[in-house]
Design a protein around this motif. Structure first.
Motif, PDB file in Angstrom:
ATOM      1  N   THR A 133       0.830  -1.204   0.000  1.00 39.05           N
ATOM      2  CA  THR A 133       0.000   0.000   0.000  1.00 39.05           C
ATOM      3  C   THR A 133       0.863   1.251   0.000  1.00 39.05           C
ATOM      4  O   THR A 133       0.581   2.225  -0.709  1.00 39.05           O
ATOM      5  CB  THR A 133      -0.935   0.003   1.232  1.00 39.05           C
ATOM      6  OG1 THR A 133      -1.819  -1.116   1.148  1.00 39.05           O
ATOM      7  CG2 THR A 133      -1.759   1.278   1.295  1.00 39.05           C
ATOM      8  N   ILE A 134       1.917   1.234   0.778  1.00 36.02           N
ATOM      9  CA  ILE A 134       2.842   2.372   0.808  1.00 36.02           C
ATOM     10  C   ILE A 134       3.486   2.577  -0.560  1.00 36.02           C
ATOM     11  O   ILE A 134       3.609   3.710  -1.043  1.00 36.02           O
ATOM     12  CB  ILE A 134       3.915   2.150   1.896  1.00 36.02           C
ATOM     13  CG1 ILE A 134       3.260   2.191   3.287  1.00 36.02           C
ATOM     14  CG2 ILE A 134       5.026   3.192   1.790  1.00 36.02           C
ATOM     15  CD1 ILE A 134       4.180   1.761   4.420  1.00 36.02           C
ATOM     16  N   ALA A 135       3.886   1.476  -1.215  1.00 38.06           N
ATOM     17  CA  ALA A 135       4.516   1.578  -2.538  1.00 38.06           C
ATOM     18  C   ALA A 135       3.547   2.121  -3.580  1.00 38.06           C
ATOM     19  O   ALA A 135       3.903   2.986  -4.392  1.00 38.06           O
ATOM     20  CB  ALA A 135       5.048   0.208  -2.968  1.00 38.06           C
ATOM     21  N   MET A 136       2.303   1.648  -3.559  1.00 40.23           N
ATOM     22  CA  MET A 136       1.337   2.079  -4.564  1.00 40.23           C
ATOM     23  C   MET A 136       0.938   3.537  -4.372  1.00 40.23           C
ATOM     24  O   MET A 136       0.920   4.325  -5.320  1.00 40.23           O
ATOM     25  CB  MET A 136       0.091   1.183  -4.510  1.00 40.23           C
ATOM     26  CG  MET A 136      -1.063   1.648  -5.407  1.00 40.23           C
ATOM     27  SD  MET A 136      -0.640   1.768  -7.170  1.00 40.23           S
ATOM     28  CE  MET A 136      -1.063   0.107  -7.729  1.00 40.23           C
ATOM     29  N   THR A 137       0.615   3.916  -3.146  1.00 48.24           N
ATOM     30  CA  THR A 137       0.119   5.266  -2.904  1.00 48.24           C
ATOM     31  C   THR A 137       1.215   6.315  -2.862  1.00 48.24           C
ATOM     32  O   THR A 137       0.967   7.496  -3.084  1.00 48.24           O
ATOM     33  CB  THR A 137      -0.676   5.321  -1.586  1.00 48.24           C
ATOM     34  OG1 THR A 137       0.169   4.905  -0.503  1.00 48.24           O
ATOM     35  CG2 THR A 137      -1.894   4.424  -1.658  1.00 48.24           C
ATOM     36  N   GLY A 138       2.458   5.881  -2.579  1.00 56.47           N
ATOM     37  CA  GLY A 138       3.553   6.832  -2.483  1.00 56.47           C
ATOM     38  C   GLY A 138       4.417   6.925  -3.719  1.00 56.47           C
ATOM     39  O   GLY A 138       5.171   7.899  -3.869  1.00 56.47           O
ATOM     40  N   LEU A 139       4.317   5.941  -4.635  1.00 56.89           N
ATOM     41  CA  LEU A 139       5.224   5.928  -5.784  1.00 56.89           C
ATOM     42  C   LEU A 139       4.546   5.538  -7.096  1.00 56.89           C
ATOM     43  O   LEU A 139       4.561   6.300  -8.062  1.00 56.89           O
ATOM     44  CB  LEU A 139       6.389   4.967  -5.505  1.00 56.89           C
ATOM     45  CG  LEU A 139       7.454   4.840  -6.603  1.00 56.89           C
ATOM     46  CD1 LEU A 139       8.265   6.134  -6.691  1.00 56.89           C
ATOM     47  CD2 LEU A 139       8.377   3.656  -6.302  1.00 56.89           C
ATOM     48  N   ILE A 140       3.953   4.354  -7.142  1.00 59.12           N
ATOM     49  CA  ILE A 140       3.498   3.802  -8.423  1.00 59.12           C
ATOM     50  C   ILE A 140       2.397   4.655  -9.042  1.00 59.12           C
ATOM     51  O   ILE A 140       2.521   5.125 -10.180  1.00 59.12           O
ATOM     52  CB  ILE A 140       3.009   2.343  -8.227  1.00 59.12           C
ATOM     53  CG1 ILE A 140       4.146   1.471  -7.692  1.00 59.12           C
ATOM     54  CG2 ILE A 140       2.511   1.780  -9.562  1.00 59.12           C
ATOM     55  CD1 ILE A 140       3.706   0.065  -7.289  1.00 59.12           C
ATOM     56  N   TYR A 141       1.315   4.856  -8.310  1.00 61.74           N
ATOM     57  CA  TYR A 141       0.208   5.659  -8.833  1.00 61.74           C
ATOM     58  C   TYR A 141       0.577   7.132  -9.021  1.00 61.74           C
ATOM     59  O   TYR A 141       0.261   7.723 -10.059  1.00 61.74           O
ATOM     60  CB  TYR A 141      -1.017   5.516  -7.920  1.00 61.74           C
ATOM     61  CG  TYR A 141      -2.096   6.536  -8.178  1.00 61.74           C
ATOM     62  CD1 TYR A 141      -2.915   6.440  -9.300  1.00 61.74           C
ATOM     63  CD2 TYR A 141      -2.301   7.601  -7.305  1.00 61.74           C
ATOM     64  CE1 TYR A 141      -3.912   7.379  -9.546  1.00 61.74           C
ATOM     65  CE2 TYR A 141      -3.291   8.542  -7.540  1.00 61.74           C
ATOM     66  CZ  TYR A 141      -4.088   8.434  -8.655  1.00 61.74           C
ATOM     67  OH  TYR A 141      -5.064   9.363  -8.904  1.00 61.74           O
ATOM     68  N   PRO A 142       1.234   7.790  -8.054  1.00 66.65           N
ATOM     69  CA  PRO A 142       1.532   9.218  -8.243  1.00 66.65           C
ATOM     70  C   PRO A 142       2.372   9.526  -9.478  1.00 66.65           C
ATOM     71  O   PRO A 142       2.126  10.528 -10.156  1.00 66.65           O
ATOM     72  CB  PRO A 142       2.287   9.586  -6.955  1.00 66.65           C
ATOM     73  CG  PRO A 142       1.779   8.626  -5.936  1.00 66.65           C
ATOM     74  CD  PRO A 142       1.581   7.344  -6.695  1.00 66.65           C
TER      75      PRO A 142
END
Length: 428
Positions: A133-142
Motif C-alpha cells: 500500500t505504501i509503494a502504490m500510494t507513495g510511488l506507483i500511482y503518483p
C-alpha cells in the motif's frame, strides 16, 4: 477577491469536498463487495485491508504521493514540490485551495489500492499488504498520474485524455492487480490437478450487491466531481453517461450470461455494472449518450470473457479486479479515441468515428500501454522486494482456518457459546 469570485470559489469548494466524500464512501462499497465475494472466514481481513487503504493511503499520499504527482514538473516525468503540502504549488491554478484539491485526489489514490486488494483476497500476508500500500500510494500511482494529469506531464502534453481515470486509476490498478495475483498464486483448492477451476461460492451475494450499489452511487462523485467546479455545465451530461454505461454493462451481462450459461449469473451481473462504470470514466465528459451505452455493453461482455481467460490460465482473482478494472479501463481509454465528439476534448480534436482520424486514438493507445506496463512491472518489482522482508502469503494453516481468526484473531460472525483461545493463537 470580489464577492462574485468568493461565491464561485465557495461553491466549487463545497462541490469538491462533497464529491470527495462520495468517493471515500466507495470504500464502504469495496468493503461490502469484497466481503460478500470471499468466504465468510475472510470477511474481517477485507475490512482490515480497507482500513489500511484509507489510513496509510491518505498519510503516504500527503507525505510523498501528492508531491510526486502534482508537484513542480521535472522533465515531464515526476513532481518535485508539494511534499507535506509545502513548497511551490503555484502552477496548480484552480478555483479551490490546494488542500481541497489534495482531499479530492486523496480519495482517488485510496480507490486505486482498493482495486489490488480484491485480487489478493484470502491469502495475502497483512504486513506485506501494508508495505505494498505504501509503494502504490507513495510511488506507483503518483508517478503515472503525473505523466497524464499534472502540469507538464509528458503524456498530457502529447494530448492523452483521461477525464476521471479509466487509465490512470482503473487500468493501472487492474494490471497491478494482475501482477499481484500472479505472484501470490491461487487460493488452496481453487484449481484441480488437471488445471480445471473449482467454484469458490461467495459468502454473501446480497452484501456484495449492496457494495456494488454504493460504488455506483459514489461513481457520480468520481466522474462529475472531476469537473472541480460546481458551475460546470457538463456535470449533468457526465452523470447521464455514467448512469447509462453502468446500466448497459449490467443489462448486457444479464442477457449474455443467460445465453452463455443458461442462467443469469449474479456475480457477473454485479461486475458488469462496475465494468460499465469503469469504461465510461475516461470519456464521460466527451462522448454521447449512445456511445456511453455502447461502451458499457462492450465492457460488460469483455469482462465475462476476461474472467474465463483468467481461470483458463489458472490465475485466481476472487473479485474480478483485473476483468473489471484492467480490461474495462483499457476499453474506456481507447474509446475516447474512437467516440470523442468534435471539440469536446479541446478545439480541433475528435475521435476516429467523428472525423478526427487516428491522432487521438494513437495517443490514447500509447498512454494506455505505458500506464499498464508501469503498473504491472512496478507491482511485480515491489512485491519481489517486499518478499525479502516479509512473507507475501499467509501460511497454509492460516489460509485454511481463515485470515479472520488466523491473522486478526476474531471471526466476522460470532457463534453462540463459541470461544476463541487467543493465547493459543498468539503462540502459533
Amino acid at each position: 477577491m470580489d464577492t462574485l469570485q468568493q461565491l464561485s470559489s465557495g461553491l466549487d469548494t463545497v462541490w469538491v469536498v462533497l464529491t470527495a466524500a462520495m468517493i471515500l464512501l466507495m470504500e464502504g462499497g469495496f468493503a461490502l463487495l469484497e466481503a460478500g465475494f470471499v468466504r465468510q472466514k475472510n470477511a474481517v481481513s477485507i475490512i482490515m485491508k480497507v482500513f489500511v487503504d484509507i489510513s496509510f493511503g491518505a498519510l503516504i499520499f500527503y507525505f510523498v504521493g501528492f508531491g510526486l504527482m502534482y508537484g513542480k514538473d521535472a522533465g515531464g516525468f515526476i513532481g518535485t514540490s508539494g511534499f507535506f503540502m509545502g513548497g511551490d504549488l503555484t502552477h496548480i491554478n484552480l478555483n479551490i485551495s490546494h488542500e481541497t484539491y489534495w482531499l479530492f485526489q486523496c480519495a482517488f489514490v485510496i480507490a486505486v489500492i482498493s482495486i489490488v486488494s480484491g485480487a489478493v483476497a484470502e491469502r495475502i500476508n497483512f504486513r506485506a499488504y501494508i508495505l505494498y500500500t505504501i509503494a502504490m500510494t507513495g510511488l506507483i500511482y503518483p508517478i503515472a498520474g503525473h505523466w497524464v494529469w499534472s502540469v507538464g506531464g509528458w503524456l498530457g502534453k502529447l494530448g492523452m485524455v483521461d477525464f476521471a481515470g479509466s487509465a490512470v486509476i482503473h487500468a493501472l490498478g487492474g494490471f497491478a492487480a494482475l501482477a499481484a495475483a500472479m505472484i501470490i498464486g491461487p487460493r488452496i483448492g481453487k484449481f484441480s490437478a488437471d488445471g480445471s477451476a473449482n467454484i469458490v461460492p461467495p459468502s454473501n451475494l446480497p452484501l456484495a450487491s449492496v457494495g456494488a450499489f454504493i460504488l455506483w452511487f459514489g461513481w457520480f462523485g468520481f466522474n462529475s466531481g472531476s469537473t472541480l467546479s460546481a458551475t460546470n455545465s457538463s456535470i449533468g451530461h457526465i452523470a447521464v453517461t455514467t448512469m447509462l454505461s453502468a446500466a448497459a454493462g449490467s443489462a448486457t451481462c444479464i442477457l449474455f450470461t443467460m445465453l452463455r450459461y443458461r442462467k443469469s449469473d449474479p456475480p457477473m451481473v454485479i461486475n458488469g455494472a462496475l465494468a460499465g462504470l469503469v469504461g465510461i470514466t475516461a470519456g464521460c465528459a466527451f462522448v454521447s449518450d449512445v456511445a456511453a451505452i455502447l461502451i458499457g455493453a462492450v465492457c460488460g461482455i469483455a469482462m465475462v470473457y476476461a474472467t474465463e481467460i483468467l481461470e483458463a490460465k489458472q490465475i485466481d482473482d476472487p473479485v474480478g479486479a483485473f476483468p473489471v478494472h484492467g480490461v474495462s479501463g483499457s476499453i474506456g481509454t481507447i474509446a475516447v479515441g474512437l467516440f470523442a465528439q468534435p471539440d469536446a476534448v479541446r478545439e480541433g480534436t475528435a475521435g476516429l468515428f467523428y472525423g478526427g482520424g487516428f491522432s487521438l486514438l494513437g495517443i490514447q493507445a500509447l498512454g494506455l500501454v505505458t500506464v499498464c506496463l508501469w503498473g504491472y512491472i512496478m507491482t511485480w518489482a515491489s512485491l519481489k522486494l517486499i518478499q525479502k522482508v516479509a512473507a507475501l502469503r499467509v501460511s497454509r494453516d492460516e489460509e485454511l482456518v481463515g485470515l479472520d481468526v488466523g491473522t486478526h484473531g476474531v471471526p466476522a460472525y460470532s457463534q453462540e457459546d463459541g470461544f476463541i483461545d487467543l493465547q493459543h493463537l498468539k503462540k502459533n
